[in-house]
Design a protein around this motif. Structure first.
Motif, PDB file in Angstrom:
ATOM      1  N   HIS A 141       0.659  -1.148  -0.120  1.00  0.00           N
ATOM      2  CA  HIS A 141       0.097   0.112  -0.087  1.00  0.00           C
ATOM      3  C   HIS A 141       0.872   1.287  -0.083  1.00  0.00           C
ATOM      4  CE1 HIS A 141      -3.797  -2.211   1.645  1.00  0.00           C
ATOM      5  NE2 HIS A 141      -3.530  -2.037   0.286  1.00  0.00           N
ATOM      6  N   LEU A 171      -6.304   5.471   2.236  1.00  0.00           N
ATOM      7  CA  LEU A 171      -6.609   4.180   2.949  1.00  0.00           C
ATOM      8  C   LEU A 171      -7.184   4.672   4.309  1.00  0.00           C
ATOM      9  CD1 LEU A 171      -2.937   2.741   3.091  1.00  0.00           C
ATOM     10  CD2 LEU A 171      -4.925   2.236   1.486  1.00  0.00           C
ATOM     11  N   ILE A 175      -8.276  -0.046   1.383  1.00  0.00           N
ATOM     12  CA  ILE A 175      -8.538   1.298   0.537  1.00  0.00           C
ATOM     13  C   ILE A 175      -9.900   1.750   0.802  1.00  0.00           C
ATOM     14  CG2 ILE A 175      -8.570   1.798  -1.844  1.00  0.00           C
ATOM     15  CD1 ILE A 175      -6.395  -0.138  -2.412  1.00  0.00           C
ATOM     16  N   THR A 223      -3.673  -1.433  -6.329  1.00  0.00           N
ATOM     17  CA  THR A 223      -4.041  -0.343  -5.108  1.00  0.00           C
ATOM     18  C   THR A 223      -4.206   1.008  -5.744  1.00  0.00           C
ATOM     19  OG1 THR A 223      -1.914  -0.048  -4.745  1.00  0.00           O
ATOM     20  CG2 THR A 223      -2.992  -1.925  -3.384  1.00  0.00           C
TER      21      THR A 223
END
Length: 205
Positions: A77, A87, A97, A171
């Motif tokens: 991440h 996040l 997320i 991500t």
């Protein structure tokens, strides 16, 4: 099951390993990001609060598990957060997320990879500071661990975007959205049900 006792200290093992010499066993350096704080007696959020707390958690795992090195983890991440993905911050589990950095594939040109430089990314700065703190402690004359000969000879920073590009890309833009954007319509010359390729207007050979 008989447990074989170590014949070398962690420092001796890692020094021999890096010099290409024989070691008594394979060095143990697992990534403890997903369970380290709990093992050390803290909430999962604890290691995300400061570089000092990261080092504290790593040292606790080093002692409790008998490891041979530390692994400061930037994480999958890390790059997406630097690029603008938002996040959440749950107290006792790994973040997930809330909002992706890209709403459409057409926005990919907006990404500025300078965002992952240390001067621009607080998270990588924290991870690097944790590495530097660990290195300073590793060269102190006195042991910093309860285990004999343990001075954190090996310290690694896992920067995962160059070795796991697909999870990192997932991500920044969701997998389903990327799949939809990159999918292609069926080829007009695809085979029919019989498996033969249709001959379009060329006539008999």
């Amino acid at each position: 099951m008989q447990v074989r006792k170590d014949e070398m200290t962690s420092n001796e093992r890692m020094a021999a390993y890096f010099d290409g010499e024989e070691v008594d066993r394979l060095p143990a350096m697992p990534m403890v990001d997903s369970f380290g704080p709990k093992l050390a007696g803290y909430e999962m959020r604890y290691k995300r609060l400061s570089a000092e707390y990261q080092v504290e958690v790593q040292k606790a795992c080093y002692d409790l598990l008998g490891l041979d090195g530390l692994s400061i983890e930037y994480g999958l991440h890390g790059i997406c957060q630097a690029c603008g993905t938002v996040l959440n911050d749950p107290p006792d589990r790994t973040p997930s997320i809330d909002r992706y950095a890209l709403e459409s594939i057409e926005q990919v040109d907006r990404l500025d990879l300078d965002c992952v430089l240390r001067k621009n990314d607080p998270w990588i700065d924290m991870c690097m500071t944790a590495c530097e703190t660990s290195r300073i402690e590793s060269i102190r004359p006195a042991d910093t661990s309860s285990r004999p000969g343990a001075t954190f000879l090996s310290i690694h920073l896992w920067r995962t975007w160059w070795r796991s590009w697909m999870p990192c890309a997932s991500t920044v833009r969701s997998v389903s959205a990327r799949r939809e954007a990159l999918s292609k319509p069926p080829c007009p010359h695809a085979s029919n049900e019989t498996g033969s390729v249709p001959n379009e207007g060329t006539g008999p050979v």
